[in-house]
Scaffold this motif. Structure first.
Motif, short mmCIF file in Angstrom:
data_model
loop_
_atom_site.label_atom_id
_atom_site.label_comp_id
_atom_site.label_asym_id
_atom_site.label_seq_id
_atom_site.Cartn_x
_atom_site.Cartn_y
_atom_site.Cartn_z
N HIS A 1 0.82 -1.21 0.00
CA HIS A 1 0.00 0.00 0.00
C HIS A 1 0.86 1.27 0.00
O HIS A 1 0.88 2.06 0.95
CB HIS A 1 -1.01 0.02 1.15
CG HIS A 1 -0.54 -0.59 2.44
ND1 HIS A 1 0.22 0.09 3.36
CD2 HIS A 1 -0.72 -1.83 2.96
CE1 HIS A 1 0.50 -0.68 4.38
NE2 HIS A 1 -0.05 -1.86 4.16
N GLN A 36 -1.40 -4.10 -2.93
CA GLN A 36 -2.14 -2.88 -2.62
C GLN A 36 -3.43 -3.11 -1.83
O GLN A 36 -4.02 -4.18 -1.86
CB GLN A 36 -2.49 -2.15 -3.91
CG GLN A 36 -1.31 -1.43 -4.54
CD GLN A 36 -0.69 -0.42 -3.61
OE1 GLN A 36 0.51 -0.46 -3.33
NE2 GLN A 36 -1.50 0.51 -3.11
N ASP A 62 -8.59 3.07 -0.78
CA ASP A 62 -7.28 3.69 -0.55
C ASP A 62 -7.25 5.09 -1.14
O ASP A 62 -7.54 5.28 -2.32
CB ASP A 62 -6.19 2.82 -1.20
CG ASP A 62 -4.79 3.24 -0.81
OD1 ASP A 62 -4.63 4.21 -0.06
OD2 ASP A 62 -3.84 2.57 -1.26
N TYR A 97 -4.31 -6.16 -5.80
CA TYR A 97 -4.94 -5.54 -4.64
C TYR A 97 -5.85 -6.54 -3.95
O TYR A 97 -6.21 -7.58 -4.52
CB TYR A 97 -5.69 -4.27 -5.02
CG TYR A 97 -7.01 -4.49 -5.74
CD1 TYR A 97 -8.20 -4.64 -5.03
CD2 TYR A 97 -7.08 -4.51 -7.13
CE1 TYR A 97 -9.42 -4.83 -5.68
CE2 TYR A 97 -8.27 -4.70 -7.80
CZ TYR A 97 -9.44 -4.85 -7.06
OH TYR A 97 -10.64 -5.05 -7.71
N HIS A 114 -6.20 0.91 3.58
CA HIS A 114 -4.79 1.29 3.64
C HIS A 114 -4.22 0.85 5.00
O HIS A 114 -4.83 1.05 6.03
CB HIS A 114 -4.66 2.81 3.48
CG HIS A 114 -3.26 3.29 3.34
ND1 HIS A 114 -2.62 3.34 2.12
CD2 HIS A 114 -2.37 3.72 4.26
CE1 HIS A 114 -1.40 3.80 2.30
NE2 HIS A 114 -1.21 4.04 3.59
#
Length: 277
Positions: free
Chosen positions: A185, A205, A211, A240, A246
């Motif tokens: 991230h 991610q 995010d 992701y 996040h």
């Protein structure tokens, strides 16, 4: 926007200084890393770290050492909450169990962000740690690791959030400073940073829909750039985790993110084994 190139030497290492990060992106980052934000809070993973604290390249550092012989190291660059967070040290211990020496420097020199810090103080705090300084500290740290641990022949970098930026930068230029990079991230990145990548890299991610650093459109942009690099022979990819906020990858003690954090850790370890062994 004008691109500034700053050359930092580690042997022939060249580091790209990217275009300025948009002010809105910085503001979003500051808001999400305070009590009023949506970043996952700092929660302890199981344990407090079994490694030791040393001094390397002028910085305090936490070192996790494998139980057996090792020939590669991972430079772990923490999120804004710093090197003393239990979860960061336990992550380092877990990676050491995969056969890598892991070094976690205190880039903030005892001044990490706190969840109680106001977003309004972020710009002044961030200014204490300019890119050029952190990059010089990182290349110096890589050299110090190899000097202190002669068995280390290759070095990878794992960067989290704030540290994810430096995973990308260390993997950039005509002579990348690392042999492989994993980004968890990543934050405050620009297209120019991504375009400069030249070493094997893997992004793990958060959900782009959640995010505020790598949102959906920027995620697609990064993926297109990395896909193009992959077609040219570079091991470069991004993935992701749906519904993951996040900061998820260091918060394995949180039941809502544990499975994804574990998968992200395993993916990073596999990537390092592929390129550092």
């Amino acid at each position: 926007m004008q691109r500034i190139v700053a050359i930092l030497l580690l042997g022939a290492a060249l580091v790209a200084q990217a275009s300025p990060v948009p002010a809105k992106q910085v503001q979003d980052f500051a808001k999400s890393h305070s009590n009023n934000g949506n970043a996952v809070g700092v929660v302890s993973w199981t344990g407090k770290g079994a490694g030791k604290e040393v001094k390397l390249a002028g910085l305090d550092a936490y070192v996790a050492t494998p139980s057996g012989p090792f020939k590669a190291a991972v430079l772990m660059i923490s999120d804004v909450f710093g090197w003393r967070v239990d979860a960061a040290r336990v992550w380092a211990d877990n990676m050491a169990k995969q056969g890598f020496l892991v070094v976690v420097p205190d880039y903030f020199k005892g001044e990490p962000r706190k969840k109680t810090d106001s977003p309004g103080t972020f710009a002044a705090w961030r200014a204490k740690f300019p890119r050029e300084t952190v990059m010089k500290q990182s290349t110096d740290m890589i050299a110090a690791i190899k000097a202190a641990y002669p068995s280390v022949k290759k070095v990878g970098v794992a960067g989290f959030c704030w540290g994810g930026l430096y995973s990308v930068l260390l993997a950039g230029g005509k002579a990348p400073a690392v042999n492989a990079a994993v980004v968890y991230h990543g934050s405050m990145l620009t297209r120019a940073d991504i375009e400069a990548i030249a070493a094997p890299i893997n992004f793990q991610q958060a959900d782009p829909a959640l995010d505020n650093q790598i949102k959906t459109e920027f995620y697609k942009e990064i993926k297109a750039i990395l896909d193009d690099k992959a077609k040219k022979g570079l091991d470069a990819s991004i993935t992701y985790y749906p519904n993951m906020p996040h900061g998820y990858s260091l918060r394995g003690a949180n039941a809502t993110v544990s499975a994804s954090a574990t998968t992200a850790f395993s993916s990073g370890a596999a990537f390092f084994k592929k390129h550092l062994n």
